[in-house]
Enzyme design. Sequence first.
Site, PDB file in Angstrom:
ATOM      1  N   ASP A  22       0.845  -1.200   0.000  1.00  0.00           N
ATOM      2  CA  ASP A  22       0.000   0.000   0.000  1.00  0.00           C
ATOM      3  C   ASP A  22       0.876   1.244   0.000  1.00  0.00           C
ATOM      4  O   ASP A  22       1.815   1.344   0.809  1.00  0.00           O
ATOM      5  CB  ASP A  22      -0.877   0.045   1.256  1.00  0.00           C
ATOM      6  N   LYS A  79      -8.236   0.536  -5.032  1.00  0.00           N
ATOM      7  CA  LYS A  79      -9.415  -0.050  -4.397  1.00  0.00           C
ATOM      8  C   LYS A  79     -10.703   0.664  -4.813  1.00  0.00           C
ATOM      9  O   LYS A  79     -10.702   1.874  -5.006  1.00  0.00           O
ATOM     10  CB  LYS A  79      -9.283   0.032  -2.867  1.00  0.00           C
ATOM     11  N   GLY A 151      -5.219  -2.980   8.818  1.00  0.00           N
ATOM     12  CA  GLY A 151      -4.974  -1.825   9.679  1.00  0.00           C
ATOM     13  C   GLY A 151      -4.788  -2.155  11.144  1.00  0.00           C
ATOM     14  O   GLY A 151      -4.708  -1.257  11.978  1.00  0.00           O
ATOM     15  N   ARG A 163      -6.381 -20.780   6.820  1.00  0.00           N
ATOM     16  CA  ARG A 163      -6.605 -22.155   7.310  1.00  0.00           C
ATOM     17  C   ARG A 163      -8.017 -22.640   6.962  1.00  0.00           C
ATOM     18  O   ARG A 163      -8.215 -23.805   6.613  1.00  0.00           O
ATOM     19  CB  ARG A 163      -6.377 -22.224   8.821  1.00  0.00           C
ATOM     20  N   GLY A 212      -3.173  -7.417   8.281  1.00  0.00           N
ATOM     21  CA  GLY A 212      -2.471  -7.584   9.548  1.00  0.00           C
ATOM     22  C   GLY A 212      -1.025  -8.024   9.448  1.00  0.00           C
ATOM     23  O   GLY A 212      -0.393  -8.319  10.464  1.00  0.00           O
ATOM     24  N   GLY A 233      -0.230  -3.640   3.982  1.00  0.00           N
ATOM     25  CA  GLY A 233      -0.869  -2.323   3.975  1.00  0.00           C
ATOM     26  C   GLY A 233      -0.154  -1.341   4.857  1.00  0.00           C
ATOM     27  O   GLY A 233       0.885  -0.778   4.507  1.00  0.00           O
ATOM     28  N   SER A 234      -0.666  -1.171   6.073  1.00  0.00           N
ATOM     29  CA  SER A 234      -0.110  -0.191   7.007  1.00  0.00           C
ATOM     30  C   SER A 234       1.242  -0.631   7.557  1.00  0.00           C
ATOM     31  O   SER A 234       2.006   0.188   8.061  1.00  0.00           O
ATOM     32  CB  SER A 234      -1.091   0.009   8.166  1.00  0.00           C
TER      33      SER A 234
END
Length: 292
Positions: A22, A79, A151, A163, A212, A233-234
């Site tokens: 990102d 997005k 995030g 999983r 995450g 992302g973050s």
Amino acid sequence: MNERYQLNKNLAQMLKGGVIMDVVNAKEAEIAQKAGAVAVMALERVPSDIRKAGGVARMSDPKMIKDIQSAVSIPVMAKVRIGHFVEAQVLEALSIDYIDESEVLTPADEEFHIDKHTFKVPFVCGAKNLGEALRRISEGASMIRTKGEAGTGNVVEAVRHMRTVTNEIRKVQSASKQELMTIAKEFGAPYDLILYVHENGKLPVINFAAGGIATPADAALMMQLGCDGVFVGSGIFKSSDPAKRAKAIVKATTYYNDPQIIAEVSEELGTAMDSIDVRELTGNSLYASRGW
């Protein structure tokens, strides 16, 4: 349509084994490209900032997307809100390389996802189980990713989703052919895609990890669980040393089965992003529950 879709699936295959990052401006896009990212996701705010700001999160400003496209030679993704086919039309007009119909943005339609077969550009969509993944593929998605909880800096939901998909694929594969119609009904998925999973033991498109991932070890974990690549992302640009962390995550994704290399690249990375315990999130704060 089938030829176009096959081409889009093949385009997505070219990203396999890579990291998609990102970025919110051209400078970050250049850092990501230099670190070895296979693509960048152009957006105005990374998911952690979207969480903090609240309100309605929409497609990014076309000018910002064009600036990022001009800055790098690797593919650029962007997005759109779930169900917002006009945002997707705008991105296609901008010659974006991939569109992510994303639960991180505020859904525009609570009944329908975008009919992705009406577009030439390939789509990526999130899924937390096999039924969801196959529904998105039936709509024309060329690539799937775990939803995770974007995030948060907490990989637990991405692990859960990966999983779940893996276990459900095993269930379909081990079932008798006579059971497949019942399984298709149970999963809310088209029979032909259930049959593909039964015969091949995998999704018909690539499946990346997202939501995450904050450390090189997180990226390697998702690869060892069977993902084809990772979205970060973050986790990179909200850390104290983005360039170093970006390179480390790329290397860990490539050498995900080598703990020695993962240990080396994990040294002195500085402070990771501020993280959130997913168990503290409720209601609309749980992005993974958006979509169906």
